[in-house]
Design an enzyme around this catalytic site. Structure first.
Site, PDB file in Angstrom:
ATOM      1  N   TYR A  98       0.821  -1.214   0.000  1.00 39.84           N
ATOM      2  CA  TYR A  98       0.000   0.000   0.000  1.00 39.84           C
ATOM      3  C   TYR A  98       0.854   1.263   0.000  1.00 39.84           C
ATOM      4  CZ  TYR A  98      -3.015   3.713   1.744  1.00 39.84           C
ATOM      5  OH  TYR A  98      -3.667   4.907   1.902  1.00 39.84           O
ATOM      6  N   ASP A 102       3.095   4.318  -4.968  1.00 39.91           N
ATOM      7  CA  ASP A 102       3.544   5.436  -5.803  1.00 39.91           C
ATOM      8  C   ASP A 102       5.029   5.350  -6.138  1.00 39.91           C
ATOM      9  OD1 ASP A 102       1.002   6.450  -5.782  1.00 39.91           O
ATOM     10  OD2 ASP A 102       1.355   7.829  -4.115  1.00 39.91           O
ATOM     11  N   THR A 217     -61.868  -5.841  21.583  1.00 37.82           N
ATOM     12  CA  THR A 217     -62.545  -5.263  22.751  1.00 37.82           C
ATOM     13  C   THR A 217     -61.677  -4.216  23.451  1.00 37.82           C
ATOM     14  OG1 THR A 217     -61.768  -7.159  24.050  1.00 37.82           O
ATOM     15  CG2 THR A 217     -64.035  -7.254  23.204  1.00 37.82           C
TER      16      THR A 217
END
Length: 334
Positions: A98, A102, A217
């Protein structure tokens, strides 16, 4: 520089740092980290720069140590006024891929391909599930232990968090006023004596209330108008149990499908329940229940003689007479 945190502790030989919007030089940061970590026998360091779209530079660092540190100072890695995000590197190869995407990375030492074993990972997840006490704490613990999963699977983690720690439902507001409803004298006495009782009387186990009568009821309407309550219809699930309720309503649920019926009917305190899709928990209890049913599912018909004895000792029983209704106005039809 962040303030000192009593809860901060880093004990990992593999560390992933991110310095956001850092104006320092990469080589200076590299040298700082290498010298800072020499006492921990650092054997690999990689520092990479990443240029963001806003023009700022982020620095990422992967650190691999031969000696596990015990760092309690959250400012330990601060450099020239820049404080990094600090995470254990669960998968060193994944982190290295990761930060070097670049191509602008500086390294030193021998990289070790390291990742947490599935067994250890499962143990960490199990610890989080068993020890977290709230949705917020659950997600915070995952963010700390598994940052990659938190960043990429937050939607699913929030789903699991809501299953473990469901949000409290909104309190029911009766659409009827007190003048819209009426009840038999026996029910009025139970309500005033055992539901609207003096809360200062501690240690008193109030009886529950059992009402058996025809449909349409107003049994449910009346029962739900009395105050803050837990309401169960069809099935009993303690997932959204309200500890601040003053009574429970068990509506149209056959006797054989009511778990912990003695605890609920007997107004017992501090018992353990097992919510659906959640973990076991202890609830305060100590509040009476109102049981509503039609004649075809009369609980008494499904009980043994011993069960009837307990039920009658802990519950006020009311069978509705012909023509009896809880509505004061004939125009009401709920």
């Amino acid at each position: 520089m962040p303030s000192a945190s009593k809860n901060f502790r880093l004990q990992s030989k593999y560390v992933f740092l991110t310095y956001p919007k850092c104006s320092s030089q990469r080589d200076d940061l590299f040298q700082f980290l290498w010298e800072k970590l020499t006492p921990f026998l650092i054997f690999f360091l990689g520092v990479a720069s990443e240029l963001h779209q806003d023009g700022t530079t982020h620095y990422h660092a992967l650190i691999q140590l031969d000696k596990k540190p015990c760092i309690r100072d959250p400012s330990f890695f601060d450099f020239e006024g820049n404080h990094p995000n600090i995470q254990p590197a669960r998968n060193s190869k994944q982190v290295l891929d990761y930060i070097s995407k670049d191509g602008d990375i500086k390294t030193r030492g021998d990289f070790r391909d390291h990742k947490v074993s599935p067994r250890k990972s499962d143990a960490r997840w199990r610890t989080i599930i068993q020890t977290a006490t709230s949705k917020e704490e659950y997600l915070d613990m995952i963010k700390e232990e598994f940052p990659h999963e938190w960043a990429t699977k937050l939607q699913w983690l929030e789903y699991s968090a809501n299953k473990l720690f469901p949000p409290q439902p909104e309190q029911y507001v009766s659409p009827f006023t007190e003048s819209d409803l009426r009840c038999h004298e026996d029910l009025h006495n139970w309500r005033e004596t055992h539901l609207y009782h003096d809360e200062g009387r501690t240690g008193v186990r109030h009886p529950s209330l059992y009402i058996c009568g025809p449909t349409r009821t107003g049994k449910t309407t009346w029962a739900r108008s009395l105050g803050r309550h837990n309401y169960w219809n069809g099935t009993i699930d303690f997932t959204n149990y309200d500890e601040h309720a003053t009574y429970n309503i068990i509506d149209d649920i056959p006797f054989k499908f009511v778990p912990l019926w003695k605890q609920l009917i007997g107004c017992q305190s501090d018992f353990t329940v097992n919510p659906k899709y959640g973990k076991k928990k202890k609830i305060k209890g100590g509040i009476p229940s109102i049981i509503l049913c039609n004649p075809d599912e009369d609980w008494m018909l499904s009980m043994t003689s011993q069960q009837k004895d307990y039920f009658e000792d802990n519950c006020v029983t009311h069978y509705m007479c012909d023509g009896e209704t809880f509505f004061a106005r004939e125009s009401s039809s709920h």
